[in-house]
Design a protein around this motif. Structure first.
Motif, PDB file in Angstrom:
ATOM      1  N   ALA A 283       0.840  -1.199   0.000  1.00  0.00           N
ATOM      2  CA  ALA A 283       0.000   0.000   0.000  1.00  0.00           C
ATOM      3  C   ALA A 283       0.874   1.248   0.000  1.00  0.00           C
ATOM      4  CB  ALA A 283      -0.932   0.000   1.212  1.00  0.00           C
ATOM      5  N   GLY A 284       0.436   2.276  -0.717  1.00  0.00           N
ATOM      6  CA  GLY A 284       1.205   3.515  -0.797  1.00  0.00           C
ATOM      7  C   GLY A 284       0.379   4.619  -1.395  1.00  0.00           C
ATOM      8  N   ALA A 285       1.092   5.665  -1.865  1.00  0.00           N
ATOM      9  CA  ALA A 285       0.403   6.830  -2.407  1.00  0.00           C
ATOM     10  C   ALA A 285      -0.419   6.469  -3.634  1.00  0.00           C
ATOM     11  CB  ALA A 285       1.411   7.920  -2.739  1.00  0.00           C
ATOM     12  N   ARG A 286       0.079   5.522  -4.437  1.00  0.00           N
ATOM     13  CA  ARG A 286      -0.621   5.181  -5.675  1.00  0.00           C
ATOM     14  C   ARG A 286      -1.172   3.758  -5.664  1.00  0.00           C
ATOM     15  NH1 ARG A 286      -0.392   8.948  -9.319  1.00  0.00           N
ATOM     16  NH2 ARG A 286       1.127  10.638  -9.120  1.00  0.00           N
ATOM     17  N   VAL A 287      -1.080   3.099  -4.522  1.00  0.00           N
ATOM     18  CA  VAL A 287      -1.644   1.747  -4.395  1.00  0.00           C
ATOM     19  C   VAL A 287      -2.574   1.734  -3.191  1.00  0.00           C
ATOM     20  CG1 VAL A 287      -1.183  -0.696  -4.043  1.00  0.00           C
ATOM     21  CG2 VAL A 287       0.400   0.677  -5.411  1.00  0.00           C
ATOM     22  N   SER A 288      -3.848   1.495  -3.424  1.00  0.00           N
ATOM     23  CA  SER A 288      -4.838   1.456  -2.348  1.00  0.00           C
ATOM     24  C   SER A 288      -5.132   0.006  -1.986  1.00  0.00           C
ATOM     25  CB  SER A 288      -6.127   2.153  -2.785  1.00  0.00           C
ATOM     26  OG  SER A 288      -5.872   3.517  -3.099  1.00  0.00           O
ATOM     27  N   LEU A 289      -5.221  -0.259  -0.696  1.00  0.00           N
ATOM     28  CA  LEU A 289      -5.489  -1.614  -0.215  1.00  0.00           C
ATOM     29  C   LEU A 289      -6.808  -1.631   0.550  1.00  0.00           C
ATOM     30  CD1 LEU A 289      -4.693  -4.564   0.371  1.00  0.00           C
ATOM     31  CD2 LEU A 289      -3.389  -3.726   2.345  1.00  0.00           C
ATOM     32  N   ALA A 290      -7.742  -2.435   0.088  1.00  0.00           N
ATOM     33  CA  ALA A 290      -9.030  -2.625   0.762  1.00  0.00           C
ATOM     34  C   ALA A 290      -9.082  -4.050   1.272  1.00  0.00           C
ATOM     35  CB  ALA A 290     -10.186  -2.362  -0.199  1.00  0.00           C
ATOM     36  N   GLU A 291      -9.277  -4.203   2.592  1.00  0.00           N
ATOM     37  CA  GLU A 291      -9.197  -5.520   3.193  1.00  0.00           C
ATOM     38  C   GLU A 291     -10.298  -5.685   4.237  1.00  0.00           C
ATOM     39  OE1 GLU A 291      -5.900  -4.128   6.509  1.00  0.00           O
ATOM     40  OE2 GLU A 291      -5.271  -5.247   4.756  1.00  0.00           O
ATOM     41  N   PRO A 292     -10.631  -6.928   4.606  1.00  0.00           N
ATOM     42  CA  PRO A 292     -11.635  -7.145   5.654  1.00  0.00           C
ATOM     43  C   PRO A 292     -11.115  -6.667   7.012  1.00  0.00           C
ATOM     44  CG  PRO A 292     -11.269  -9.131   4.335  1.00  0.00           C
ATOM     45  CD  PRO A 292     -10.174  -8.178   3.994  1.00  0.00           C
ATOM     46  N   GLY A 293     -12.013  -6.484   7.931  1.00  0.00           N
ATOM     47  CA  GLY A 293     -11.615  -6.054   9.263  1.00  0.00           C
ATOM     48  C   GLY A 293     -11.051  -7.183  10.092  1.00  0.00           C
ATOM     49  N   ALA A 294     -11.370  -8.432   9.745  1.00  0.00           N
ATOM     50  CA  ALA A 294     -10.883  -9.595  10.477  1.00  0.00           C
ATOM     51  C   ALA A 294      -9.685 -10.203   9.749  1.00  0.00           C
ATOM     52  CB  ALA A 294     -11.994 -10.632  10.616  1.00  0.00           C
ATOM     53  N   PRO A 295      -8.831 -10.951  10.457  1.00  0.00           N
ATOM     54  CA  PRO A 295      -7.673 -11.579   9.811  1.00  0.00           C
ATOM     55  C   PRO A 295      -8.077 -12.490   8.657  1.00  0.00           C
ATOM     56  CG  PRO A 295      -7.476 -11.699  12.199  1.00  0.00           C
ATOM     57  CD  PRO A 295      -8.862 -11.204  11.917  1.00  0.00           C
ATOM     58  N   VAL A 296      -7.275 -12.481   7.611  1.00  0.00           N
ATOM     59  CA  VAL A 296      -7.472 -13.360   6.459  1.00  0.00           C
ATOM     60  C   VAL A 296      -6.401 -14.438   6.560  1.00  0.00           C
ATOM     61  CG1 VAL A 296      -7.586 -13.533   3.953  1.00  0.00           C
ATOM     62  CG2 VAL A 296      -8.352 -11.442   5.100  1.00  0.00           C
ATOM     63  N   LEU A 297      -6.759 -15.593   7.085  1.00  0.00           N
ATOM     64  CA  LEU A 297      -5.769 -16.617   7.418  1.00  0.00           C
ATOM     65  C   LEU A 297      -5.565 -17.601   6.275  1.00  0.00           C
ATOM     66  CD1 LEU A 297      -6.868 -17.377  11.101  1.00  0.00           C
ATOM     67  CD2 LEU A 297      -5.110 -15.778  10.285  1.00  0.00           C
ATOM     68  N   LEU A 298      -4.292 -17.825   5.973  1.00  0.00           N
ATOM     69  CA  LEU A 298      -3.885 -18.828   4.992  1.00  0.00           C
ATOM     70  C   LEU A 298      -2.673 -19.565   5.540  1.00  0.00           C
ATOM     71  CD1 LEU A 298      -4.081 -17.037   1.507  1.00  0.00           C
ATOM     72  CD2 LEU A 298      -5.516 -18.913   2.309  1.00  0.00           C
ATOM     73  N   ALA A 299      -2.420 -20.756   4.997  1.00  0.00           N
ATOM     74  CA  ALA A 299      -1.195 -21.476   5.351  1.00  0.00           C
ATOM     75  C   ALA A 299       0.009 -20.613   4.971  1.00  0.00           C
ATOM     76  CB  ALA A 299      -1.142 -22.819   4.624  1.00  0.00           C
ATOM     77  N   PRO A 300       1.110 -20.702   5.717  1.00  0.00           N
ATOM     78  CA  PRO A 300       2.261 -19.834   5.452  1.00  0.00           C
ATOM     79  C   PRO A 300       2.742 -19.837   4.003  1.00  0.00           C
ATOM     80  CG  PRO A 300       2.563 -20.991   7.520  1.00  0.00           C
ATOM     81  CD  PRO A 300       1.320 -21.553   6.898  1.00  0.00           C
ATOM     82  N   VAL A 301       2.893 -21.043   3.431  1.00  0.00           N
ATOM     83  CA  VAL A 301       3.353 -21.116   2.039  1.00  0.00           C
ATOM     84  C   VAL A 301       2.361 -20.448   1.105  1.00  0.00           C
ATOM     85  CG1 VAL A 301       3.813 -22.674   0.119  1.00  0.00           C
ATOM     86  CG2 VAL A 301       4.788 -23.157   2.358  1.00  0.00           C
ATOM     87  N   ALA A 302       1.063 -20.708   1.302  1.00  0.00           N
ATOM     88  CA  ALA A 302       0.033 -20.133   0.440  1.00  0.00           C
ATOM     89  C   ALA A 302       0.012 -18.614   0.566  1.00  0.00           C
ATOM     90  CB  ALA A 302      -1.332 -20.715   0.793  1.00  0.00           C
ATOM     91  N   ALA A 303       0.120 -18.106   1.790  1.00  0.00           N
ATOM     92  CA  ALA A 303       0.102 -16.652   1.988  1.00  0.00           C
ATOM     93  C   ALA A 303       1.281 -15.992   1.296  1.00  0.00           C
ATOM     94  CB  ALA A 303       0.111 -16.341   3.483  1.00  0.00           C
ATOM     95  N   ARG A 304       2.457 -16.598   1.414  1.00  0.00           N
ATOM     96  CA  ARG A 304       3.643 -16.016   0.765  1.00  0.00           C
ATOM     97  C   ARG A 304       3.508 -16.029  -0.748  1.00  0.00           C
ATOM     98  NH1 ARG A 304       6.314 -18.954   4.924  1.00  0.00           N
ATOM     99  NH2 ARG A 304       6.709 -20.690   3.491  1.00  0.00           N
ATOM    100  N   GLU A 305       2.973 -17.120  -1.287  1.00  0.00           N
ATOM    101  CA  GLU A 305       2.840 -17.208  -2.748  1.00  0.00           C
ATOM    102  C   GLU A 305       1.809 -16.212  -3.274  1.00  0.00           C
ATOM    103  OE1 GLU A 305       4.679 -19.750  -5.007  1.00  0.00           O
ATOM    104  OE2 GLU A 305       5.744 -18.870  -3.303  1.00  0.00           O
ATOM    105  N   VAL A 306       0.707 -16.041  -2.574  1.00  0.00           N
ATOM    106  CA  VAL A 306      -0.304 -15.070  -2.998  1.00  0.00           C
ATOM    107  C   VAL A 306       0.280 -13.658  -2.933  1.00  0.00           C
ATOM    108  CG1 VAL A 306      -2.523 -14.020  -2.419  1.00  0.00           C
ATOM    109  CG2 VAL A 306      -2.270 -16.509  -2.374  1.00  0.00           C
ATOM    110  N   ALA A 307       0.985 -13.347  -1.849  1.00  0.00           N
ATOM    111  CA  ALA A 307       1.590 -12.014  -1.733  1.00  0.00           C
ATOM    112  C   ALA A 307       2.622 -11.783  -2.834  1.00  0.00           C
ATOM    113  CB  ALA A 307       2.239 -11.869  -0.351  1.00  0.00           C
ATOM    114  N   ALA A 308       3.402 -12.811  -3.167  1.00  0.00           N
ATOM    115  CA  ALA A 308       4.387 -12.669  -4.235  1.00  0.00           C
ATOM    116  C   ALA A 308       3.705 -12.450  -5.583  1.00  0.00           C
ATOM    117  CB  ALA A 308       5.278 -13.908  -4.287  1.00  0.00           C
ATOM    118  N   ALA A 309       2.575 -13.141  -5.802  1.00  0.00           N
ATOM    119  CA  ALA A 309       1.834 -12.944  -7.056  1.00  0.00           C
ATOM    120  C   ALA A 309       1.278 -11.525  -7.131  1.00  0.00           C
ATOM    121  CB  ALA A 309       0.705 -13.967  -7.160  1.00  0.00           C
ATOM    122  N   VAL A 310       0.797 -10.985  -6.000  1.00  0.00           N
ATOM    123  CA  VAL A 310       0.330  -9.599  -5.976  1.00  0.00           C
ATOM    124  C   VAL A 310       1.486  -8.652  -6.292  1.00  0.00           C
ATOM    125  CG1 VAL A 310      -0.573  -7.767  -4.491  1.00  0.00           C
ATOM    126  CG2 VAL A 310      -1.584 -10.059  -4.404  1.00  0.00           C
TER     127      VAL A 310
END
Length: 410
Positions: A283-310
């Protein structure tokens, strides 16, 4: 992260050895039972008693020998078949002549088939043909003439043993083929994983050096040109080459073995990761992040891969839509999956450009985005309309299958 060694073992042969072990014990008891019921008819019963004592000790003592192909040696098979042939040839000496001529059973009876089947499972149909032929000769000598029932039994054992031996050979060939297929799949998956990592780091740095060098000029221009050449060479390498994986052949009785080293995996005690914490740095000046208010839980490997794809999708926005383009990240937490959408207000992607880029070795979308989600069991959909920006929708299941160095999810 720990690195774990994973062994995949495929064997259709091992159950045959287990069945053969049980068969030998049961047929030994059956042969002893036949002798016990006809004991009074034997002319020299002490010979039969001595033979069955040897047969019982041999059968029970050698059970571990018929547990696998490695333990079932040629010497063991030769001695085992010799005991069976000896029992057949001793039958006329111990039993009454009338019983022999009337087609009475030999002393080892159907235990003999176990010896022949051991040849078949160990060495295939050729070994089975040799063993069954020797048994046929011994049966003919025992009767003194090729009686109808003797010929019938001989042919039955001969055909059955050869058929089983042939099936075993085909099964072994199939196991080798499957092991090779898994090896190729593992190498391909490993190549894709390395290509993603290289694309996310080295290739992007080389491309930046090339662009900045051309702008600065002078010696920097020459440096940029060299960086561009190395970028092309590296893209060609990661898009065309296969990375070999280790493969070890072990006990043939255990089946074909493929041994590969997994990618860094989660520790046994690792808990779910909040995807929001991995996406927040984007998230930054030109990147807006909209997320739920509650934690979005994923397995560690899955979370890292999704974040890397983003991250790869945002890199594409900066590279192709310009430094001043805006992007939006939307995170949706569904009951069985997590959906992350990355949208920008850039010029969009011309039709056919992605296929063209992939053909040139530019695998950012194919590997860094789609490849990552595919390995998780999810999907990555890209929608782009020229002049209206691009939208990338990443869908990752919450119960992801484990990513392994063999390239499959096991």
């Amino acid at each position: 992260m720990a690195r774990r060694e994973r062994v995949m073992r495929m064997s259709v042969e091992q159950p045959l050895w287990r069945a053969l072990t049980a068969y030998r014990v049961l047929t030994m008891l059956y042969a002893i039972g036949l002798f016990a019921t006809a004991y009074h008819e034997f002319t020299r019963p002490w010979i039969a008693v001595a033979y069955f004592a040897v047969l019982s000790v041999w059968t029970l003592a050698t059970l571990p020998r018929v547990a696998s192909a490695a333990r079932c040696t040629k010497r063991f098979l030769a001695v085992d078949l010799t005991i069976a042939l000896t029992g057949i040839l001793l039958t006329p000496v111990a039993d009454a002549h009338e019983r022999v001529m009337d087609g009475g059973p030999t002393m080892p009876s159907i235990w003999t088939a176990g010896s022949v089947l051991a040849f078949a499972v160990k060495g295939g149909w050729r070994w089975a043909a040799l063993a069954s032929t020797l048994v046929a000769v011994a049966n003919l000598i025992e009767r003194g003439s090729p009686a109808r029932d003797t010929v019938h039994n001989v042919i039955l054992v001969w055909v059955a043993s050869i058929a089983i031996g042939y099936v075993v050979e085909v099964a072994r060939a199939s196991e080798r083929t499957l092991a090779r297929a898994l090896e190729i799949e593992a190498a391909t998956r490993e190549r894709e994983r390395l290509a993603r990592d290289i694309h996310d780091s080295v290739l992007q740095v080389l491309a930046m050096v090339q662009r900045r060098g051309a702008v600065i000029g002078g010696e920097a221009a020459e440096l940029g040109r060299m960086a561009g050449e190395q970028e092309v060479a590296l893209r060609t390498l990661v898009s065309g080459g296969l990375v070999p994986v280790s493969r070890v052949s072990e006990d043939a009785a255990e089946g074909a073995v493929v041994r590969a080293v997994d990618e860094p995996a989660d520790e046994p005690g690792d808990g779910p990761v909040d995807l929001r914490s991995l996406l927040a740095p984007y998230a930054g000046a030109r990147v807006s992040l909209a997320e739920p208010g509650a934690p979005v839980l994923l397995a560690p490997v899955a979370a890292r891969e999704v974040a890397a794809a983003v991250g790869a999708a945002l890199d594409n926005v900066r590279r192709h839509a310009g430094e001043h383009a805006r992007a939006w990240i939307l995170v949706e937490d569904e009951p069985g999956q997590v959906i992350v959408t990355v949208r920008d207000d850039g010029p969009g992607i011309p039709e056919g450009r992605l296929a063209e880029a992939e053909g040139e070795g530019r695998l950012g979308v194919a590997l860094s985005i789609r490849g990552r989600l595919r390995d998780l069991g999810g999907t990555a959909e890209l929608i782009s309309v020229p002049g209206q920006g691009t939208e990338v929708e990443l869908t990752a299941p919450k119960q992801t299958r484990q990513i392994t160095g063999e390239g499959g999810r096991r």
